[in-house]
Design an enzyme around this catalytic site. Structure first.
Site, PDB file in Angstrom:
ATOM      1  N   ASP A  75       0.859  -1.186   0.000  1.00 30.45           N
ATOM      2  CA  ASP A  75       0.000   0.000   0.000  1.00 30.45           C
ATOM      3  C   ASP A  75       0.894   1.234   0.000  1.00 30.45           C
ATOM      4  OD1 ASP A  75      -1.653   2.110   0.649  1.00 30.45           O
ATOM      5  OD2 ASP A  75      -2.556   1.125   2.393  1.00 30.45           O
ATOM      6  N   ILE A  76       0.789   2.051  -1.003  1.00 33.11           N
ATOM      7  CA  ILE A  76       1.692   3.189  -1.165  1.00 33.11           C
ATOM      8  C   ILE A  76       1.505   4.252  -0.067  1.00 33.11           C
ATOM      9  CG2 ILE A  76       0.256   4.616  -2.694  1.00 33.11           C
ATOM     10  CD1 ILE A  76       2.875   5.071  -4.364  1.00 33.11           C
ATOM     11  N   VAL A 136      -6.086   4.278  -5.927  1.00 34.28           N
ATOM     12  CA  VAL A 136      -4.962   4.765  -5.144  1.00 34.28           C
ATOM     13  C   VAL A 136      -5.154   6.242  -4.761  1.00 34.28           C
ATOM     14  CG1 VAL A 136      -3.455   5.413  -7.089  1.00 34.28           C
ATOM     15  CG2 VAL A 136      -2.440   4.589  -4.964  1.00 34.28           C
ATOM     16  N   ASP A 137      -5.816   6.984  -5.621  1.00 34.21           N
ATOM     17  CA  ASP A 137      -6.096   8.396  -5.372  1.00 34.21           C
ATOM     18  C   ASP A 137      -6.933   8.562  -4.100  1.00 34.21           C
ATOM     19  OD1 ASP A 137      -6.288  11.113  -5.842  1.00 34.21           O
ATOM     20  OD2 ASP A 137      -7.632  10.948  -7.568  1.00 34.21           O
ATOM     21  N   THR A 194      -3.228   1.845 -14.547  1.00 36.88           N
ATOM     22  CA  THR A 194      -3.576   0.433 -14.798  1.00 36.88           C
ATOM     23  C   THR A 194      -4.795  -0.059 -14.019  1.00 36.88           C
ATOM     24  OG1 THR A 194      -2.098  -0.417 -13.098  1.00 36.88           O
ATOM     25  CG2 THR A 194      -1.166  -0.107 -15.294  1.00 36.88           C
ATOM     26  N   GLY A 195      -5.472   0.855 -13.320  1.00 36.22           N
ATOM     27  CA  GLY A 195      -6.682   0.472 -12.596  1.00 36.22           C
ATOM     28  C   GLY A 195      -7.901   0.923 -13.389  1.00 36.22           C
ATOM     29  N   ASN A 239      -6.823  12.168 -10.868  1.00 34.69           N
ATOM     30  CA  ASN A 239      -7.609  12.540 -12.051  1.00 34.69           C
ATOM     31  C   ASN A 239      -7.497  14.048 -12.245  1.00 34.69           C
ATOM     32  OD1 ASN A 239      -9.593  13.705 -10.329  1.00 34.69           O
ATOM     33  ND2 ASN A 239     -10.442  11.662 -10.021  1.00 34.69           N
ATOM     34  N   TYR A 243      -8.271   3.335 -15.246  1.00 40.33           N
ATOM     35  CA  TYR A 243      -7.942   3.835 -16.591  1.00 40.33           C
ATOM     36  C   TYR A 243      -7.551   2.727 -17.570  1.00 40.33           C
ATOM     37  CZ  TYR A 243      -8.184   8.743 -15.075  1.00 40.33           C
ATOM     38  OH  TYR A 243      -8.596   9.975 -14.626  1.00 40.33           O
TER      39      TYR A 243
END
Ligand code: ADP
Length: 185
Positions: free
Chosen positions: A17-18, A40-41, A127-128, A31, A130
């Site tokens: 988890d970042i 992740v955002d 890669t999620g 976005n 989008y």
């Protein structure tokens, strides 16, 4: 976890988890409105707290929405990371995706270099939601990071924090291949 040495830097690929990263900066796959969202955002905004959204809104008040392939930097709010670098990756199918994704990595790395940041963590941009295929995206990421490290020296640590085993494997293969290619030149 896998670790590579390249030039003056270490590159680490890990599953996780970042938002828990302790690097100076983490990169957000944002976005265009910079208002947070899913994936992740959303996780970064939740972990950072409301000051992050406040800083993002200050930016969009000035520049409008953030174009695809560009990056801006804010503080990290409650995160361990001192900075968040927000970049908007391309939506798969929107045209010129590879060029835009390269730009997202390059602009994020340039934003870090401008602040003399020594350590940075990336998620797998685009890669999620989008839908950029992870295998293709991982090759772009590896190529842009190695190119940047060949030409710049402030960054000493570049981490990729991948959320799933599949995506982790893609990045692992892409970095191995990109390193091999460079070593055989
Ligand atoms: P995008 O809109 O750029 O596709 P997403 O957030 O939908 O961004 O997905 C990008 C990647 O981030 C996906 O591989 C997703 O699994 C991953 N991801 C989601 N949450 C986290 C997290 N907390 N830390 C690291 N990666 C995450």
């Amino acid at each position: 976890m896998e670790e590579f040495k390249f030039k003056d830097a270490v590159i680490r690929l890990k599953k996780g988890d970042i938002t828990l990263e302790e690097t100076e900066a983490i990169v957000n796959a944002a976005n265009a409105s910079l208002t947070g969202g899913g994936g992740v955002d959303g996780a970064i905004h939740r972990a950072a707290g409301p000051t992050l959204l406040g800083e993002c809104l200050e930016i969009t008040k000035k520049i409008g929405s953030l174009p695809t392939g560009k990056a801006v930097i804010t503080g990290g709010g409650n995160l361990r990371a001192r900075y968040v670098i927000h970049t908007v990756g391309p939506v798969w199918g929107s045209g010129k995706e590879e060029k835009k994704l390269r730009s997202s990595y390059r602009e994020s790395l340039n934003a870090a270099a401008e602040k003399k940041i020594r350590s940075i963590s990336f998620p797998s941009i685009s890669t999620g939601a989008y839908r950029y295929p992870a295998r293709k995206a991982s090759r772009v990421a590896a190529d842009e990071v190695l190119k940047f490290l060949e030409e710049n020296s402030s960054l000493r640590e570049v981490n990729f924090v991948l959320f799933t085993r599949d995506v982790y494997e893609c990045y692992l293969n892409a970095f191995k291949k990109a390193m091999d290619e460079r070593n055989n030149l």
